[in-house]
Motif scaffolding. Structure first.
Motif: not given
Lengths: 212, 151
Positions: A105-112
């Motif tokens: 979820q954190r990785r997705r947040t950064v990617r977004n």
């Protein structure tokens, strides 16, 4: 990356969903304490893999990422904790899965954030349905559809909760871990679990009125 | 806090209608997982179990391999730090100098003193190998020279 159908806000038919879950509700809930302790690590993984995948799917909203998270969790459990007593596998497994989900979820947040910054962001909720779906081989398609709709509604309601409340609800209510094992898996105290769960139940009681 | 709420937190979750229905929906969703994802989950499980077996074997053999590597390293370091010991039997000088070319009676102690100097300038020794061969042949010529001078 494609989104599951569970991410779609499907208006659920109350009567259909009631019919779908009536038999399930009537049966006794299979809690963690009622489940037999697996003799081997493979048997344990076989018993828990589908529930783990569904939990990860609810949290991540992506079935493929959920599969990756479950596979990583299995690998880590087998590599590092297979020598532990079988009674400890369950809280260890769910703790590893919880951390893996949080990482994704954190990785997705950064990617977004990067995509927003570069102007290429997309709203996941507006993505189209996957082009291919598994064929429905069940005997009663309408019941299966109702079950999927109920699951989608429940998933949506759970996703609306704060992160820790989601974890407490899924581990304690859906997986059936007891308070101590839930606290171990979440890395907090039993009192915190009760607090998170209490707040989650308060929120869900109002949000899930439509399928109660 | 209501009585229903307390039951939800402290007792079995099945006491609460919301929790029991959520569990029922969740269980149905797990049972109705499509064959594609079920197959992939099974493959992931088998992969994890196989990787665990390999990991256990690695945990057994890795310390032994590490110890062997350390031993090899120590032997190599010792070998490199004492080049005189390995030069002594196979030194270019020792190999090139015939036993008969030591008429001066150079004893073993003298040879031990001479070899470290040779080893320190090993490359020069190799480059001047022809000169040293010629030099080693000189005593025979020197012994012959006085005879010729008497004539």
């Amino acid at each position: 990356m494609h989104e599951t159908t569970d991410a779609e806000p499907i208006p659920a038919s109350g009567a259909a969903m009631n019919a779908a879950v009536a038999l399930e509700t009537a049966s006794a809930p299979l809690t963690e304490s009622a489940r037999p302790v697996a003799a081997t690590i493979e048997a344990f993984l076989a018993s828990v893999e589908r529930r783990a995948w569904r939990v990860a799917e609810i949290a991540l909203r992506d079935s493929d990422e959920a599969l990756d998270a479950v596979q990583d969790t299995m690998l880590r459990l087998v590599r590092h904790y297979s020598a532990k007593p079988a009674e400890e596998w369950s809280p260890l497994f769910w703790g590893i899965l919880r951390r893996r989900i949080t990482d994704l979820q954190r990785r997705r947040t950064v990617r977004n954030r990067i995509l927003v910054w570069t102007g290429r962001a997309t709203n996941d909720d507006d993505e189209e349905l996957p082009a291919w779906e598994a064929p429905d081989l069940g005997p009663d398609p309408s019941r299966a559809l109702a079950s999927r709709q109920a699951h989608a509604a429940m998933s949506k309601a759970i996703r609306a909760l704060p992160h820790r409340q989601q974890q407490a609800f899924m581990l304690r209510m859906l997986e059936g871990l007891d308070v101590a094992d839930t606290a171990k898996a979440m890395g907090c105290s039993a009192g915190s679990v009760k607090t998170h769960l209490s707040r989650a139940m308060d929120a869900l009681r109002t949000r899930l009125e439509e399928w109660r | 806090m209501s009585k229903l709420h307390e039951n939800t937190v402290n007792d079995m979750p099945g006491d609460d209608e919301v929790a029991s229905r959520a569990r029922a929906i969740f269980r149905t969703a797990c049972e109705q997982a499509d064959s594609y994802h079920t197959l992939r989950l099974g493959l992931a499980r088998r992969k994890a179990v196989n990787a665990g077996s390999a990991h256990r074997a690695l945990k057994v053999w890795a310390p032994l391999a590490g110890a062997a590597a350390c031993c090899a390293l120590v032997v190599g370091v010792v070998w490199l730090q004492h080049p005189a010991d390995r030069l002594q039997p196979s030194s270019p000088i020792a190999a090139a100098t015939p036993a008969s070319s030591n008429p001066g009676g150079l004893n073993q102690g003298d040879a031990d003193e001479a070899i470290p100097d040779v080893a320190s300038n090993q490359m020069e020794v190799v480059q001047d190998l022809d000169f040293y061969r010629w030099l080693a042949a000189q005593p025979a010529m020197a012994s012959a020279a006085p005879v010729g001078s008497r004539r």
